[in-house]
Enzyme design. Structure first.
Site, PDB file in Angstrom:
ATOM      1  N   CYS A 114       0.682  -1.291   0.123  1.00 16.88           N
ATOM      2  CA  CYS A 114       0.170   0.468  -0.017  1.00 16.88           C
ATOM      3  C   CYS A 114       1.180   1.670   0.544  1.00 16.88           C
ATOM      4  CB  CYS A 114      -1.566  -0.111   1.143  1.00 16.88           C
ATOM      5  SG  CYS A 114      -2.197   1.256   1.199  1.00 16.88           S
ATOM      6  N   CYS A 115       1.747   1.462   1.118  1.00 13.68           N
ATOM      7  CA  CYS A 115       2.951   2.301   1.047  1.00 13.68           C
ATOM      8  C   CYS A 115       3.692   2.703  -0.369  1.00 13.68           C
ATOM      9  CB  CYS A 115       3.801   2.520   2.169  1.00 13.68           C
ATOM     10  SG  CYS A 115       3.231   2.886   3.318  1.00 13.68           S
ATOM     11  N   CYS A 198      -1.279   8.430   6.988  1.00 14.13           N
ATOM     12  CA  CYS A 198      -2.674   8.130   6.628  1.00 14.13           C
ATOM     13  C   CYS A 198      -3.490   8.135   8.166  1.00 14.13           C
ATOM     14  CB  CYS A 198      -2.735   6.752   5.367  1.00 14.13           C
ATOM     15  SG  CYS A 198      -1.808   7.291   4.203  1.00 14.13           S
ATOM     16  N   CYS A 201      -3.177   4.439   9.834  1.00 13.62           N
ATOM     17  CA  CYS A 201      -2.042   3.273  10.275  1.00 13.62           C
ATOM     18  C   CYS A 201      -0.632   4.844  10.986  1.00 13.62           C
ATOM     19  CB  CYS A 201      -1.367   2.940   8.562  1.00 13.62           C
ATOM     20  SG  CYS A 201      -1.725   2.376   7.437  1.00 13.62           S
ATOM     21  N   CYS A 225       7.550   4.371   5.533  1.00 15.44           N
ATOM     22  CA  CYS A 225       7.245   4.156   4.348  1.00 15.44           C
ATOM     23  C   CYS A 225       8.009   3.320   2.876  1.00 15.44           C
ATOM     24  CB  CYS A 225       5.954   5.532   4.423  1.00 15.44           C
ATOM     25  SG  CYS A 225       6.628   6.142   3.466  1.00 15.44           S
TER      26      CYS A 225
END
Ligand code: SF4
Length: 238
Positions: A114-115, A198, A201, A225
């Site tokens: 995702c990162c 985010c 997180c 990240c």
């Protein structure tokens, strides 16, 4: 200005320099890099407390220095609002975002992926599109376990330098600078956050390390990240 070349030298600076000396050192590092890279020097602004300090320092060196912000669909509303205010005040700042479709809840099932998609890829895009030869970050070596071994000047990617001008600053000194120079800051710090990211997180914690509230419950807890660890000159996907 002689940039520190080993983590030991950096750790020496953390406790040997006072606040004023650290500010002067940071300004010198940015000035030297600006002289060398000209418009190729660009500040990465994450909209966190460290970034706003670096941005302010860079503007003292030269008001023409450009910046970029990487945002994601998961940034808190307050951060998005702060981003709009920042860009309105500094139109030389560009926003980069990856709107690619991703599986629901990828941040929980595979936060690294995702990162990579939502943060690392847009940084690569910014570096490519803005023709960056030196990017400037707000990384600090006292932030947590993953940040102890960086240098003020890093040469990770071919043709791209990374400058970390506030690397030896304490968290307290960041707030000292913000208070003394009246630098606008993300209002989420007023809620108790010490490190911002985010929404899914990022949590409020009272632990020893600033980044303890990041990616809680995953293998990435307190981690990174990827923008400070992954290659950044790789091809940007279409
Ligand atoms: S911080 Fe979380 S939501 Fe944001 S890009 Fe990384 S894993 Fe995804």
């Amino acid at each position: 200005m002689h940039a520190a070349t080993t983590p030991d030298e950096i750790h020496h600076l953390v406790n040997e320099l006072n606040f004023k000396e650290k500010v002067e050192r940071s300004l010198d590092l940015i000035s030297d890099a600006r002289r060398e890279h000209g418009d190729g020097l660009v500040v990465a602004n994450s909209l966190g407390k460290d970034s706003v300090v670096v941005w302010d320092l860079a503007k003292r060196v030269s008001p023409d220095i450009r910046g970029f912000i990487v945002t994601t669909r998961y940034k808190p509303a307050a951060t998005k609002q702060f981003m709009q205010e920042t860009v309105a005040r500094y139109p030389e700042t560009r926003i980069f975002k990856n709107d690619v479709e991703i599986p629901e809840g990828l941040y929980a099932t595979d936060p690294d992926r995702c990162c990579d998609l939502l943060k690392v890829q847009p940084v690569r895009q910014a570096i490519e599109e803005m023709d960056v030869s030196c990017w400037v970050t707000g990384l600090r070596c006292t932030e947590g376990r993953t940040r102890t071994d960086y240098l003020e000047v890093e040469r990770r990617d071919e043709g791209l330098l990374k400058l970390n001008p506030i690397l030896p600053w304490h968290e307290r000194e960041v707030w000292q600078y913000i208070a003394l120079f009246k630098v606008p800051v993300n209002p989420l710090y007023g809620e108790g956050y010490r490190s911002l990211g985010c929404e899914p997180c990022t949590h409020i914690t009272t632990g020893a390390n600033e980044r303890d509230g990041r990616w809680i419950g995953t293998s990435k807890c307190g981690g990174e990240c990827g923008i400070h660890t992954r290659p950044l000159k790789a091809a940007v996907p279409a």
